[in-house]
Design a protein around this motif. Sequence first.
Motif, PDB file in Angstrom:
ATOM      1  N   PRO A 117       0.304  -1.431   0.496  1.00 18.20           N
ATOM      2  CA  PRO A 117      -0.145   0.159   0.116  1.00 18.20           C
ATOM      3  C   PRO A 117       0.799   1.260   0.083  1.00 18.20           C
ATOM      4  CG  PRO A 117       0.227  -0.678   2.520  1.00 18.20           C
ATOM      5  CD  PRO A 117       0.594  -1.976   1.304  1.00 18.20           C
ATOM      6  N   GLY A 118       2.062   1.500  -0.429  1.00 21.61           N
ATOM      7  CA  GLY A 118       2.871   2.469  -0.505  1.00 21.61           C
ATOM      8  C   GLY A 118       3.797   2.759   1.203  1.00 21.61           C
ATOM      9  N   ARG A 119       4.082   1.513   1.648  1.00 25.46           N
ATOM     10  CA  ARG A 119       4.899   2.249   3.075  1.00 25.46           C
ATOM     11  C   ARG A 119       6.084   2.104   2.656  1.00 25.46           C
ATOM     12  NH1 ARG A 119       2.168  -3.427   4.109  1.00 25.46           N
ATOM     13  NH2 ARG A 119       0.793  -3.197   5.613  1.00 25.46           N
ATOM     14  N   ALA A 120       6.692   3.197   3.878  1.00 23.70           N
ATOM     15  CA  ALA A 120       7.841   3.962   2.890  1.00 23.70           C
ATOM     16  C   ALA A 120       8.837   2.868   3.461  1.00 23.70           C
ATOM     17  CB  ALA A 120       7.819   4.849   4.210  1.00 23.70           C
ATOM     18  N   GLN A 121       9.170   2.250   3.490  1.00 24.78           N
ATOM     19  CA  GLN A 121      10.056   1.271   3.790  1.00 24.78           C
ATOM     20  C   GLN A 121       9.702   0.495   2.509  1.00 24.78           C
ATOM     21  OE1 GLN A 121       7.946   1.197   5.838  1.00 24.78           O
ATOM     22  NE2 GLN A 121       8.581   0.392   8.479  1.00 24.78           N
ATOM     23  N   PHE A 122       8.758   0.664   1.992  1.00 25.56           N
ATOM     24  CA  PHE A 122       8.515  -0.148   0.650  1.00 25.56           C
ATOM     25  C   PHE A 122       9.904   1.061  -0.877  1.00 25.56           C
ATOM     26  CE2 PHE A 122       6.507  -0.215  -3.743  1.00 25.56           C
ATOM     27  CZ  PHE A 122       6.984  -2.091  -4.213  1.00 25.56           C
ATOM     28  N   GLU A 123       8.841   2.053  -1.063  1.00 26.69           N
ATOM     29  CA  GLU A 123       8.680   3.326  -1.838  1.00 26.69           C
ATOM     30  C   GLU A 123      10.231   3.503  -1.217  1.00 26.69           C
ATOM     31  OE1 GLU A 123       6.461   4.348  -3.670  1.00 26.69           O
ATOM     32  OE2 GLU A 123       5.240   3.252  -3.393  1.00 26.69           O
ATOM     33  N   GLU A 124      10.668   3.851  -0.480  1.00 30.75           N
ATOM     34  CA  GLU A 124      12.537   4.160  -0.317  1.00 30.75           C
ATOM     35  C   GLU A 124      13.517   3.034  -0.608  1.00 30.75           C
ATOM     36  OE1 GLU A 124      12.268   6.061   3.829  1.00 30.75           O
ATOM     37  OE2 GLU A 124      11.068   7.230   3.085  1.00 30.75           O
ATOM     38  N   HIS A 125      13.256   2.202  -0.788  1.00 33.89           N
ATOM     39  CA  HIS A 125      13.990   0.873  -0.732  1.00 33.89           C
ATOM     40  C   HIS A 125      14.409   0.764  -2.539  1.00 33.89           C
ATOM     41  CE1 HIS A 125      15.836  -2.816  -0.567  1.00 33.89           C
ATOM     42  NE2 HIS A 125      16.199  -2.508   0.050  1.00 33.89           N
ATOM     43  N   ARG A 126      15.753   0.260  -2.620  1.00 35.08           N
ATOM     44  CA  ARG A 126      16.514   0.671  -4.150  1.00 35.08           C
ATOM     45  C   ARG A 126      15.361  -0.838  -5.132  1.00 35.08           C
ATOM     46  NH1 ARG A 126      19.915  -1.563  -1.187  1.00 35.08           N
ATOM     47  NH2 ARG A 126      20.919  -4.247  -1.422  1.00 35.08           N
ATOM     48  N   ILE A 127      15.297  -1.694  -4.523  1.00 32.97           N
ATOM     49  CA  ILE A 127      14.288  -2.620  -4.603  1.00 32.97           C
ATOM     50  C   ILE A 127      12.916  -1.571  -5.991  1.00 32.97           C
ATOM     51  CG2 ILE A 127      12.443  -2.781  -3.679  1.00 32.97           C
ATOM     52  CD1 ILE A 127      12.867  -5.860  -4.821  1.00 32.97           C
ATOM     53  N   ARG A 128      12.669  -0.072  -5.821  1.00 35.13           N
ATOM     54  CA  ARG A 128      11.496   0.264  -5.878  1.00 35.13           C
ATOM     55  C   ARG A 128      11.854   0.349  -7.119  1.00 35.13           C
ATOM     56  NH1 ARG A 128       8.217   2.518  -8.001  1.00 35.13           N
ATOM     57  NH2 ARG A 128       6.941   4.328  -7.884  1.00 35.13           N
ATOM     58  N   ARG A 129      13.276   0.890  -7.751  1.00 33.49           N
ATOM     59  CA  ARG A 129      13.070   1.295  -8.971  1.00 33.49           C
ATOM     60  C   ARG A 129      12.969   0.630  -9.995  1.00 33.49           C
ATOM     61  NH1 ARG A 129      17.984   0.492  -7.008  1.00 33.49           N
ATOM     62  NH2 ARG A 129      19.387   0.004  -8.855  1.00 33.49           N
ATOM     63  N   LEU A 130      12.222  -1.585  -9.537  1.00 30.91           N
ATOM     64  CA  LEU A 130      12.758  -2.221 -10.664  1.00 30.91           C
ATOM     65  C   LEU A 130      11.423  -2.823 -10.557  1.00 30.91           C
ATOM     66  CD1 LEU A 130      15.885  -3.996  -9.125  1.00 30.91           C
ATOM     67  CD2 LEU A 130      15.904  -2.759 -10.849  1.00 30.91           C
TER      68      LEU A 130
END
Length: 257
Positions: free
Chosen positions: A209-222
């Motif tokens: 749902p867009g948690r900070a730990q998800f949005e800010e992790h480098r995996i997000r750009r993949l």
Amino acid sequence: MLGPLTPRSRFIEVFLKAFAQTNRPRCASTSRQPEHIRTFISENTEVVGKQSLTPEIKLRLFTPTCRFWRERPELWPFDDPYWAIYWPGGQALSRYLLDNPAVCRSKTVLDLGSGCGASAIAATLCGAAHVVANDIDTVAAVATHMNCELNGLQPPVCLSHNMIGSPPKGFDLILLGDMFYDEALATSLHSWLDHCIRTHGTKVLIGDPGRAQFEEHRIRRLLRQLAQFELPESVREENYGLTCSSVWCYHPELSGP
């Protein structure tokens, strides 16, 4: 699940925090026979269906009417009950599968950090050839079996060892709902998922749902967003700042050469 998630429901936050603040030893779930666990789950959860993104799936969950919502946490005999909550990322992931059954039809599917088993159930309903539900809490496996029975389904294979970092199996599809709540876990997932994809061509779908730990992790750009769902009013009311939940597809090639 593998650990605490944030942000939490206003009710859930109080509930799980009470468990976390007790220093009592947890009784290993394997110390009880499954039938005793089934009875315990049956007596201490409520069948919930319509107040979610997947009203066609029934689940045994904790609600404010359940005994242990109010009972002293030290009386709880197992690990913290993350399997008894239908988290928003898992709801979006399950909804996406039900809306797009071809994604898992005739496929071998792993529901990683399966919790209540909702995504495994959705995959089964969509005609997956083989489904494995993996959660390190063995009580979650019993809950998953019971939830499958509620929905008239044969239960999936349930595994309770930590598969992250293990030699990748040849799954066609890996599902992860609400797993990116911790930096270290997100990093280990990133490495393992990349290995699974490069070894077996596995497709990976992530619900969050867009948690900070998800949005800010480098995996997000993949990741490429496949769908976004507005959370039902009851789910919105119970969660801090969450109005939507999304499904993403993992594309490691986006990192470039």
